[in-house]
Design an enzyme around this catalytic site. Structure first.
Site, PDB file in Angstrom:
ATOM      1  N   ILE A  12       0.847  -1.207   0.000  1.00 58.51           N
ATOM      2  CA  ILE A  12       0.000   0.000   0.000  1.00 58.51           C
ATOM      3  C   ILE A  12       0.879   1.253   0.000  1.00 58.51           C
ATOM      4  N   ASN A  32      12.509  -0.778   6.501  1.00 59.69           N
ATOM      5  CA  ASN A  32      13.623  -1.699   6.831  1.00 59.69           C
ATOM      6  C   ASN A  32      13.671  -2.874   5.852  1.00 59.69           C
ATOM      7  N   PHE A  80       2.731   3.344   7.565  1.00 58.41           N
ATOM      8  CA  PHE A  80       2.352   1.990   7.118  1.00 58.41           C
ATOM      9  C   PHE A  80       3.174   0.891   7.783  1.00 58.41           C
ATOM     10  N   LYS A  84       1.933  -7.763   9.205  1.00 64.19           N
ATOM     11  CA  LYS A  84       0.493  -7.770   8.908  1.00 64.19           C
ATOM     12  C   LYS A  84      -0.136  -9.151   8.727  1.00 64.19           C
ATOM     13  N   SER A 124      -7.243  -0.800  10.439  1.00 59.95           N
ATOM     14  CA  SER A 124      -7.887  -1.894   9.700  1.00 59.95           C
ATOM     15  C   SER A 124      -9.327  -2.048  10.161  1.00 59.95           C
ATOM     16  N   TYR A 148      -2.509  -9.461  15.717  1.00 59.22           N
ATOM     17  CA  TYR A 148      -2.297  -8.431  14.695  1.00 59.22           C
ATOM     18  C   TYR A 148      -3.363  -7.332  14.828  1.00 59.22           C
ATOM     19  N   LYS A 152      -3.364  -3.034  15.966  1.00 55.89           N
ATOM     20  CA  LYS A 152      -4.018  -1.879  15.305  1.00 55.89           C
ATOM     21  C   LYS A 152      -4.890  -1.127  16.319  1.00 55.89           C
ATOM     22  N   PHE A 177     -10.505  -1.627   4.462  1.00 58.02           N
ATOM     23  CA  PHE A 177     -11.208  -2.894   4.297  1.00 58.02           C
ATOM     24  C   PHE A 177     -10.254  -3.826   3.532  1.00 58.02           C
ATOM     25  N   ASN A 198      -3.645 -14.183   1.833  1.00 57.14           N
ATOM     26  CA  ASN A 198      -4.862 -13.462   1.451  1.00 57.14           C
ATOM     27  C   ASN A 198      -5.408 -13.966   0.122  1.00 57.14           C
ATOM     28  N   ARG A 291     -12.094 -20.990   7.924  1.00 57.20           N
ATOM     29  CA  ARG A 291     -10.832 -20.596   8.557  1.00 57.20           C
ATOM     30  C   ARG A 291     -11.173 -19.985   9.919  1.00 57.20           C
ATOM     31  N   PRO A 292     -10.558 -20.478  11.000  1.00 59.30           N
ATOM     32  CA  PRO A 292     -10.888 -19.939  12.324  1.00 59.30           C
ATOM     33  C   PRO A 292     -10.694 -18.429  12.368  1.00 59.30           C
TER      34      PRO A 292
HETATM   35  P1  NAD Z   1       3.511  -4.580   3.447  1.00 62.50           P
HETATM   36  O1  NAD Z   1       4.115  -5.644   4.298  1.00 62.50           O
HETATM   37  O2  NAD Z   1       3.549  -4.747   1.985  1.00 62.50           O
HETATM   38  O3  NAD Z   1       4.207  -3.178   3.795  1.00 62.50           O
HETATM   39  C1  NAD Z   1       4.709  -2.862   5.073  1.00 62.50           C
HETATM   40  C2  NAD Z   1       6.092  -2.258   4.893  1.00 62.50           C
HETATM   41  O4  NAD Z   1       6.606  -1.909   6.189  1.00 62.50           O
HETATM   42  C3  NAD Z   1       7.095  -3.233   4.264  1.00 62.50           C
HETATM   43  O5  NAD Z   1       7.779  -2.580   3.216  1.00 62.50           O
HETATM   44  C4  NAD Z   1       8.032  -3.590   5.403  1.00 62.50           C
HETATM   45  O6  NAD Z   1       9.336  -3.860   4.949  1.00 62.50           O
HETATM   46  C5  NAD Z   1       7.958  -2.341   6.267  1.00 62.50           C
HETATM   47  N1  NAD Z   1       8.227  -2.551   7.704  1.00 62.50           N
HETATM   48  C6  NAD Z   1       7.725  -3.493   8.530  1.00 62.50           C
HETATM   49  N2  NAD Z   1       8.203  -3.319   9.772  1.00 62.50           N
HETATM   50  C7  NAD Z   1       9.016  -2.236   9.736  1.00 62.50           C
HETATM   51  C8  NAD Z   1       9.813  -1.560  10.707  1.00 62.50           C
HETATM   52  N3  NAD Z   1       9.882  -1.987  11.961  1.00 62.50           N
HETATM   53  N4  NAD Z   1      10.522  -0.476  10.322  1.00 62.50           N
HETATM   54  C9  NAD Z   1      10.480  -0.045   9.029  1.00 62.50           C
HETATM   55  N5  NAD Z   1       9.774  -0.663   8.076  1.00 62.50           N
HETATM   56  C10 NAD Z   1       9.039  -1.726   8.423  1.00 62.50           C
HETATM   57  O7  NAD Z   1       2.028  -4.350   3.967  1.00 62.50           O
HETATM   58  P2  NAD Z   1       0.828  -3.525   3.314  1.00 62.50           P
HETATM   59  O8  NAD Z   1      -0.176  -4.478   2.824  1.00 62.50           O
HETATM   60  O9  NAD Z   1       1.367  -2.491   2.404  1.00 62.50           O
HETATM   61  O10 NAD Z   1       0.229  -2.842   4.611  1.00 62.50           O
HETATM   62  C11 NAD Z   1       0.638  -1.557   5.036  1.00 62.50           C
HETATM   63  C12 NAD Z   1      -0.038  -1.234   6.347  1.00 62.50           C
HETATM   64  O11 NAD Z   1      -1.453  -1.328   6.171  1.00 62.50           O
HETATM   65  C13 NAD Z   1       0.319  -2.199   7.478  1.00 62.50           C
HETATM   66  O12 NAD Z   1       0.426  -1.466   8.667  1.00 62.50           O
HETATM   67  C14 NAD Z   1      -0.875  -3.116   7.512  1.00 62.50           C
HETATM   68  O13 NAD Z   1      -1.056  -3.675   8.795  1.00 62.50           O
HETATM   69  C15 NAD Z   1      -2.004  -2.183   7.157  1.00 62.50           C
HETATM   70  N6  NAD Z   1      -3.172  -2.886   6.600  1.00 62.50           N
HETATM   71  C16 NAD Z   1      -3.003  -3.722   5.530  1.00 62.50           C
HETATM   72  C17 NAD Z   1      -4.107  -4.415   5.032  1.00 62.50           C
HETATM   73  C18 NAD Z   1      -3.951  -5.381   3.876  1.00 62.50           C
HETATM   74  O14 NAD Z   1      -4.845  -6.203   3.672  1.00 62.50           O
HETATM   75  N7  NAD Z   1      -2.874  -5.304   3.091  1.00 62.50           N
HETATM   76  C19 NAD Z   1      -5.376  -4.251   5.614  1.00 62.50           C
HETATM   77  C20 NAD Z   1      -5.507  -3.379   6.679  1.00 62.50           C
HETATM   78  C21 NAD Z   1      -4.391  -2.690   7.172  1.00 62.50           C
HETATM   79  N1  UFG Z   2     -10.113 -16.861   1.620  1.00 62.14           N
HETATM   80  C1  UFG Z   2     -10.293 -18.108   1.044  1.00 62.14           C
HETATM   81  N2  UFG Z   2      -9.185 -18.808   0.656  1.00 62.14           N
HETATM   82  C2  UFG Z   2      -7.923 -18.323   0.811  1.00 62.14           C
HETATM   83  C3  UFG Z   2      -7.753 -17.039   1.384  1.00 62.14           C
HETATM   84  C4  UFG Z   2      -8.871 -16.338   1.787  1.00 62.14           C
HETATM   85  O1  UFG Z   2     -11.424 -18.569   0.899  1.00 62.14           O
HETATM   86  O2  UFG Z   2      -6.965 -19.017   0.460  1.00 62.14           O
HETATM   87  C5  UFG Z   2     -11.317 -16.101   2.019  1.00 62.14           C
HETATM   88  C6  UFG Z   2     -11.337 -15.781   3.510  1.00 62.14           C
HETATM   89  O3  UFG Z   2     -11.947 -16.820   4.215  1.00 62.14           O
HETATM   90  C7  UFG Z   2     -12.154 -14.494   3.514  1.00 62.14           C
HETATM   91  C8  UFG Z   2     -11.816 -13.829   2.172  1.00 62.14           C
HETATM   92  O4  UFG Z   2     -11.272 -14.861   1.358  1.00 62.14           O
HETATM   93  O5  UFG Z   2     -13.505 -14.799   3.489  1.00 62.14           O
HETATM   94  C9  UFG Z   2     -10.805 -12.734   2.306  1.00 62.14           C
HETATM   95  O6  UFG Z   2      -9.696 -13.219   3.047  1.00 62.14           O
HETATM   96  P1  UFG Z   2      -8.333 -12.424   3.160  1.00 62.14           P
HETATM   97  O7  UFG Z   2      -7.387 -13.284   3.948  1.00 62.14           O
HETATM   98  O8  UFG Z   2      -7.894 -11.959   1.834  1.00 62.14           O
HETATM   99  O9  UFG Z   2      -8.746 -11.138   3.980  1.00 62.14           O
HETATM  100  P2  UFG Z   2      -9.426 -11.011   5.416  1.00 62.14           P
HETATM  101  O10 UFG Z   2     -10.771 -10.429   5.198  1.00 62.14           O
HETATM  102  O11 UFG Z   2      -9.333 -12.239   6.199  1.00 62.14           O
HETATM  103  O12 UFG Z   2      -8.400 -10.008   6.134  1.00 62.14           O
HETATM  104  C10 UFG Z   2      -8.103  -8.755   5.582  1.00 62.14           C
HETATM  105  C11 UFG Z   2      -6.665  -8.355   5.877  1.00 62.14           C
HETATM  106  C12 UFG Z   2      -6.442  -8.110   7.341  1.00 62.14           C
HETATM  107  C13 UFG Z   2      -7.480  -7.226   7.896  1.00 62.14           C
HETATM  108  C14 UFG Z   2      -8.855  -7.719   7.553  1.00 62.14           C
HETATM  109  C15 UFG Z   2      -9.897  -6.757   7.985  1.00 62.14           C
HETATM  110  O13 UFG Z   2      -5.769  -9.373   5.459  1.00 62.14           O
HETATM  111  O14 UFG Z   2      -5.205  -7.445   7.484  1.00 62.14           O
HETATM  112  O15 UFG Z   2      -8.969  -7.860   6.142  1.00 62.14           O
HETATM  113  O16 UFG Z   2      -9.683  -5.540   7.394  1.00 62.14           O
HETATM  114  F1  UFG Z   2      -7.345  -7.162   9.243  1.00 62.14           F
END
Ligand code: NAD
Ligand code: UFG
Length: 336
Positions: A12, A32, A80, A84, A124, A148, A152, A177, A198, A291-292
């Site tokens: 992101i 990092n 960010f 995660k 999140s 996790y 947040k 979302f 995911n 999935r639990p």
């Molecule tokens: P990502 O893992 O691709 O990006 C996170 C980045 O942070 C990475 O480049 C990683 O190297 C860096 N990082 C981790 N720990 C660090 C530290 N201690 N110091 C410096 N850098 C560090 O993840 P993303 O999907 O881009 O998510 C970004 C943010 O959004 C995260 O905080 C995540 O929890 C939050 N978020 C993501 C989702 C999702 O589904 N992707 C959903 C909700 C919230």
């Molecule tokens: N799913 C499958 N098969 C897979 C993976 C996922 O059926 O192999 C299903 C899950 O059961 C869920 C949906 O696809 O119903 C989406 O699952 P994701 O793992 O992609 O996403 P989640 O909704 O579980 O979680 C995401 C982010 C979390 C965040 C959460 C709420 O990964 O960081 O949304 O915002 F906390």
């Protein structure tokens, strides 16, 4: 006007760097590279034709954070950086608390010491836990199902306390979302290490033949087709929300939470079918056990972000699948 983007080389973060640069901001990235590679930032520069400043730095390292603020006049931080993976967080919770919560506290201390009090935080939808849908920002938070998710929630609470101690802070909690999709150039996208957790990265690796089969986690939920419903949002729409949130911070907006979603629910089967249409590939899948920890259905009421940030999602599910597939086919072995 400089923005510090922690975790800017991540999924992101990199898309947000593109939108910030295109909107005319100067961007400083601290990462990092624990879950990304520096080459992502080269690609951000290639997309935008602009340069950004980069620090290989850990948010837990106070002197590294101080150095960034000393060397740059930072107007706001978009935070960010964090771990995660929901499942991993149940196995190694302390690593999550140390990286995400402790790391955030160090970052906030460094910001305060340098008089930078504007922050957008990546929260999140998971903080809502089991609430009625659609989720609204006024609903109770904290009933969270994973370490996790609790990181947040705790960081949101820490930022709330910080604001109440010093109302000069402007804090935007963006509750994402389900971000999916990729930049339409195909240069940046989601590139998880190992087997994806995911749905969308898993689907795209099945489609390209790197994984044999998708397991749909549960086909007996009380939903339209028995599979879970989520609110999927294109990562470029999500990135644009950060630009809107940063602008709003500059008005001294106080402490605000915003849902960043499409406001529409799609089932796992909807996503599979949309992906098949976009890619032209027939996906192999089976319906497996639940999935639990998965909730049956949630999606956003994103009207507050629309009203107050002037933001709304513009890209639909077909575009999300098309861009994911474009990124996957252009980068079959990820980004090195
Ligand atoms: P990502 O893992 O691709 O990006 C996170 C980045 O942070 C990475 O480049 C990683 O190297 C860096 N990082 C981790 N720990 C660090 C530290 N201690 N110091 C410096 N850098 C560090 O993840 P993303 O999907 O881009 O998510 C970004 C943010 O959004 C995260 O905080 C995540 O929890 C939050 N978020 C993501 C989702 C999702 O589904 N992707 C959903 C909700 C919230
Ligand atoms: N799913 C499958 N098969 C897979 C993976 C996922 O059926 O192999 C299903 C899950 O059961 C869920 C949906 O696809 O119903 C989406 O699952 P994701 O793992 O992609 O996403 P989640 O909704 O579980 O979680 C995401 C982010 C979390 C965040 C959460 C709420 O990964 O960081 O949304 O915002 F906390």
């Amino acid at each position: 006007m400089k923005i510090l983007v922690t975790g800017g080389a991540g999924y992101i973060g990199s898309h947000t760097c593109v939108e910030l640069l295109e909107a005319g901001w100067e961007v400083v990235v601290a990462d990092n590279y624990s879950n990304s590679v520096p080459a992502v930032l080269d690609r951000v520069e290639a997309i935008t034709g602009k340069t950004l400043q980069r620090y290989e730095a850990d948010i837990r390292d106070r002197s590294a954070m101080d150095r960034i603020f000393e060397e740059n006049e930072i107007q706001a931080v978009i935070h960010f950086a964090g771990l995660k993976a929901v499942g991993e967080s149940t196995r190694i919770p302390l690593a999550y608390y140390e990286n995400n919560v402790y790391g955030s506290v160090v970052l906030f201390e460094s910001m305060a010491a340098h008089g930078c009090k504007n922050i957008v935080f990546s929260s999140s939808a998971t903080v809502y836990g089991n609430n009625p849908i659609p989720y609204e920002e006024t609903m109770p938070v904290g009933d969270v199902s994973s370490p996790y998710g609790r990181t947040k929630y705790f960081i949101e609470e820490i930022l709330g306390d910080l604001y109440r101690s010093d109302p000069d802070w402007s804090i935007s909690l963006l509750r994402y979302f389900n971000p999916i999709g990729a930049h339409e150039s195909g240069l940046i996208g989601e590139d998880p290490n190992g087997i994806p957790n995911n749905l969308m990265p898993y689907i795209s690796r099945v489609a390209i033949g790197k994984l044999p089969l998708l397991t749909v986690f549960g086909g007996d939920y009380d939903t339209k087709d028995g599979t879970c419903i989520r609110d999927y949002i294109h990562v470029v729409d999500l990135a644009k929300a950060h630009v809107c949130a940063v602008r709003k911070l500059m008005d001294g907006s106080g402490l605000q939470a915003y849902n960043i979603g499409n406001g529409k629910g799609y089932s796992v089967l909807d996503i599979i079918h949309a992906f098949e249409k976009a890619s032209g590939v027939k996906l192999s899948y089976v319906i497996g056990d639940r999935r639990p920890g998965d909730l049956p259905a949630f999606y956003a009421d994103a009207s507050k972000a629309n009203r107050e940030l002037g933001w709304c999602a513009a890209l639909d599910i077909d575009k999300m699948c098309l861009d994911t597939w474009n990124f996957q086919t252009k980068n079959p072995d990820g980004i090195h």
